[in-house]
Design a protein around this motif. Structure first.
Motif, PDB file in Angstrom:
ATOM      1  N   MET A   1      20.032  41.285 -12.640  1.00  0.00           N
ATOM      2  CA  MET A   1      18.706  40.734 -12.934  1.00  0.00           C
ATOM      3  C   MET A   1      18.141  40.087 -11.671  1.00  0.00           C
ATOM      4  SD  MET A   1      19.281  39.194 -16.799  1.00  0.00           S
ATOM      5  CE  MET A   1      17.564  39.394 -17.287  1.00  0.00           C
ATOM      6  N   LYS A   2      16.803  40.005 -11.617  1.00  0.00           N
ATOM      7  CA  LYS A   2      16.156  39.539 -10.396  1.00  0.00           C
ATOM      8  C   LYS A   2      15.126  38.444 -10.717  1.00  0.00           C
ATOM      9  CE  LYS A   2      14.866  42.718  -7.489  1.00  0.00           C
ATOM     10  NZ  LYS A   2      14.042  43.787  -6.838  1.00  0.00           N
ATOM     11  N   ILE A   3      15.188  37.361  -9.942  1.00  0.00           N
ATOM     12  CA  ILE A   3      14.305  36.216 -10.128  1.00  0.00           C
ATOM     13  C   ILE A   3      13.370  36.081  -8.931  1.00  0.00           C
ATOM     14  CG2 ILE A   3      14.176  33.719 -10.450  1.00  0.00           C
ATOM     15  CD1 ILE A   3      15.560  35.052 -12.737  1.00  0.00           C
ATOM     16  N   LEU A   4      12.080  35.878  -9.200  1.00  0.00           N
ATOM     17  CA  LEU A   4      11.119  35.534  -8.159  1.00  0.00           C
ATOM     18  C   LEU A   4      11.014  34.022  -8.110  1.00  0.00           C
ATOM     19  CD1 LEU A   4       8.911  36.156  -6.075  1.00  0.00           C
ATOM     20  CD2 LEU A   4       7.296  36.367  -7.985  1.00  0.00           C
ATOM     21  N   ASP A   5      11.280  33.453  -6.943  1.00  0.00           N
ATOM     22  CA  ASP A   5      11.349  31.996  -6.767  1.00  0.00           C
ATOM     23  C   ASP A   5      10.361  31.590  -5.672  1.00  0.00           C
ATOM     24  OD1 ASP A   5      12.412  29.369  -7.063  1.00  0.00           O
ATOM     25  OD2 ASP A   5      13.724  29.704  -5.339  1.00  0.00           O
ATOM     26  N   LEU A   6       9.162  31.201  -6.087  1.00  0.00           N
ATOM     27  CA  LEU A   6       8.064  30.923  -5.157  1.00  0.00           C
ATOM     28  C   LEU A   6       7.860  29.432  -4.937  1.00  0.00           C
ATOM     29  CD1 LEU A   6       5.241  33.328  -6.387  1.00  0.00           C
ATOM     30  CD2 LEU A   6       5.799  32.981  -3.991  1.00  0.00           C
ATOM     31  N   ASP A   7       7.459  29.098  -3.719  1.00  0.00           N
ATOM     32  CA  ASP A   7       7.039  27.729  -3.415  1.00  0.00           C
ATOM     33  C   ASP A   7       5.618  27.784  -2.860  1.00  0.00           C
ATOM     34  OD1 ASP A   7       6.682  25.120  -2.073  1.00  0.00           O
ATOM     35  OD2 ASP A   7       8.816  24.861  -2.500  1.00  0.00           O
ATOM     36  N   MET A   8       4.762  26.863  -3.326  1.00  0.00           N
ATOM     37  CA  MET A   8       3.365  26.890  -2.910  1.00  0.00           C
ATOM     38  C   MET A   8       3.184  26.693  -1.422  1.00  0.00           C
ATOM     39  SD  MET A   8       0.926  25.235  -5.893  1.00  0.00           S
ATOM     40  CE  MET A   8       0.571  23.862  -4.842  1.00  0.00           C
ATOM     41  N   ASP A   9       4.144  26.056  -0.761  1.00  0.00           N
ATOM     42  CA  ASP A   9       3.953  25.797   0.668  1.00  0.00           C
ATOM     43  C   ASP A   9       4.088  27.060   1.523  1.00  0.00           C
ATOM     44  OD1 ASP A   9       6.694  26.211   0.880  1.00  0.00           O
ATOM     45  OD2 ASP A   9       7.156  24.182   1.553  1.00  0.00           O
ATOM     46  N   TYR A  10       4.485  28.175   0.898  1.00  0.00           N
ATOM     47  CA  TYR A  10       4.471  29.445   1.632  1.00  0.00           C
ATOM     48  C   TYR A  10       3.041  29.845   1.970  1.00  0.00           C
ATOM     49  CZ  TYR A  10       5.488  34.330   2.851  1.00  0.00           C
ATOM     50  OH  TYR A  10       5.604  35.536   3.511  1.00  0.00           O
ATOM     51  N   PHE A  11       2.104  29.449   1.108  1.00  0.00           N
ATOM     52  CA  PHE A  11       0.709  29.847   1.276  1.00  0.00           C
ATOM     53  C   PHE A  11      -0.046  28.877   2.185  1.00  0.00           C
ATOM     54  CE2 PHE A  11       2.088  31.199  -3.023  1.00  0.00           C
ATOM     55  CZ  PHE A  11       2.086  32.568  -2.804  1.00  0.00           C
ATOM     56  N   MET A  12       0.590  28.488   3.263  1.00  0.00           N
ATOM     57  CA  MET A  12       0.004  27.575   4.241  1.00  0.00           C
ATOM     58  C   MET A  12       0.334  28.056   5.652  1.00  0.00           C
ATOM     59  SD  MET A  12       0.947  23.922   2.430  1.00  0.00           S
ATOM     60  CE  MET A  12       0.367  22.971   3.851  1.00  0.00           C
ATOM     61  N   GLU A  13      -0.606  27.905   6.541  1.00  0.00           N
ATOM     62  CA  GLU A  13      -0.392  28.285   7.936  1.00  0.00           C
ATOM     63  C   GLU A  13       0.397  27.226   8.693  1.00  0.00           C
ATOM     64  OE1 GLU A  13      -1.513  31.340   9.556  1.00  0.00           O
ATOM     65  OE2 GLU A  13      -1.391  31.684   7.393  1.00  0.00           O
ATOM     66  N   LYS A  14       0.359  25.987   8.210  1.00  0.00           N
ATOM     67  CA  LYS A  14       1.089  24.890   8.832  1.00  0.00           C
ATOM     68  C   LYS A  14       2.175  24.415   7.873  1.00  0.00           C
ATOM     69  CE  LYS A  14      -2.035  25.052  12.090  1.00  0.00           C
ATOM     70  NZ  LYS A  14      -1.745  25.704  13.396  1.00  0.00           N
ATOM     71  N   VAL A  15       3.372  24.226   8.401  1.00  0.00           N
ATOM     72  CA  VAL A  15       4.507  23.866   7.567  1.00  0.00           C
ATOM     73  C   VAL A  15       4.882  22.407   7.769  1.00  0.00           C
ATOM     74  CG1 VAL A  15       6.929  24.336   7.070  1.00  0.00           C
ATOM     75  CG2 VAL A  15       5.381  26.220   7.647  1.00  0.00           C
ATOM     76  N   ALA A  16       4.994  21.680   6.666  1.00  0.00           N
ATOM     77  CA  ALA A  16       5.429  20.279   6.717  1.00  0.00           C
ATOM     78  C   ALA A  16       6.948  20.230   6.659  1.00  0.00           C
ATOM     79  CB  ALA A  16       4.823  19.506   5.555  1.00  0.00           C
ATOM     80  N   HIS A  17       7.540  19.406   7.500  1.00  0.00           N
ATOM     81  CA  HIS A  17       8.998  19.312   7.550  1.00  0.00           C
ATOM     82  C   HIS A  17       9.538  18.046   6.894  1.00  0.00           C
ATOM     83  CE1 HIS A  17       9.449  22.819  10.141  1.00  0.00           C
ATOM     84  NE2 HIS A  17       8.413  22.388  10.822  1.00  0.00           N
TER      85      HIS A  17
END
Length: 266
Positions: A1-17
């Protein structure tokens, strides 16, 4: 089985650390302006991931990304999800424990426990304080729980793609990441009899540590460093999206409403 595991911060050009605390949101214009447009988000969901409003996938929207782990446990308990399963992790962070305190506990103590006992373990002690599973290490816990058989990390192309500890790799080996898909192997291991290493030779240290080590099952670990190479046909059994308010500005919240169009919320 396969799970899609998304995080909203992928949809950003700048990444917060560094995550903000006290429920604050990123309000710096640097991050606010980096959020993707609606068209770009929809294109990625449909063209890269293969999601469809006509063929919706059962899923859930969570706040903190570690809640994805508890969602999977719920599905397993209800006989909707069979483990071990594959996870496609679309995120700006690997969430494999880098920068967290759990790595040593997981590799030195947790994997020495029977799997059933591991899965009941949620906390550990570090420097006299009780720590628990968090947004930055939940995937490492899931691997230690033997839930995951294959992990694909679709990394934000605007940031580092190797944000994980090298010591979770099989034989401490990792393929370097440039602009092409690479495959590594995660294998947790414990050598409780190992003395403090002599760092005169890294290879010597690796050899000494691996001698007699107790090793967990191998987990294929694929890293996709570009958006163009993310290519799926929507063949996911379940999907989850994390809001991750510590890492996203408020103007990114519209993405949750878009995601709802492609899932049946459960």
């Amino acid at each position: 089985m396969k799970i899609l595991d998304l995080d909203m911060d992928y949809f950003m050009e700048k990444v917060a650390h560094t995550p903000l605390k006290n429920s604050k949101r990123l309000d710096d214009e640097y991050y606010v302006k980096s959020v993707w447009t609606e068209k770009r988000v929809r294109d990625f969901l449909e063209k890269n991931l293969g999601l469809s409003k006509e063929n919706k996938i059962k899923g859930r929207i969570v706040k903190g990304h570690d809640e994805a782990l508890y969602f999977w446990e719920e599905l397993i308990k209800n006989d909707q999800l069979v483990d071990p399963f594959e996870v496609v992790h679309v995120d700006s962070h690997a969430d494999l424990g880098l920068g967290c305190f759990s790595d040593d506990f997981i590799q030195e103590k947790l994997i020495m426990m029977p799997v059933e006992k591991r899965r009941k373990t949620r906390t550990y002690e570090f420097n006299g304080k009780i720590e628990r599973i968090n947004i930055g290490d939940y995937l490492l816990w899931a691997i230690a729980y033997r839930m995951i058989s294959r992990l694909t990390y679709c990394a934000n192309p605007n940031d580092d793609k190797n944000d994980y500890s090298w010591d979770i790799m099989k034989d401490f080996h990792e393929e370097l990441i440039f602009d092409k898909k690479v495959t590594n192997i995660i294998q947790l291991k414990c050598n409780s009899k190992m003395e403090m290493p002599n760092y005169n030779s890294e290879d010597s240290y690796k050899k000494k540590y691996l001698e007699g080590a107790i090793k967990e099952p191998e987990v294929e670990f694929i890293i996709i460093p570009t958006i163009e190479d993310v290519s799926y046909k929507g063949d996911f059994d379940f999907a989850v999206l994390a809001q991750s308010p510590n890492y996203t500005p408020a103007n990114a919240d519209y993405i949750m409403d878009i995601f709802r169009e492609y899932i049946i919320e459960i």
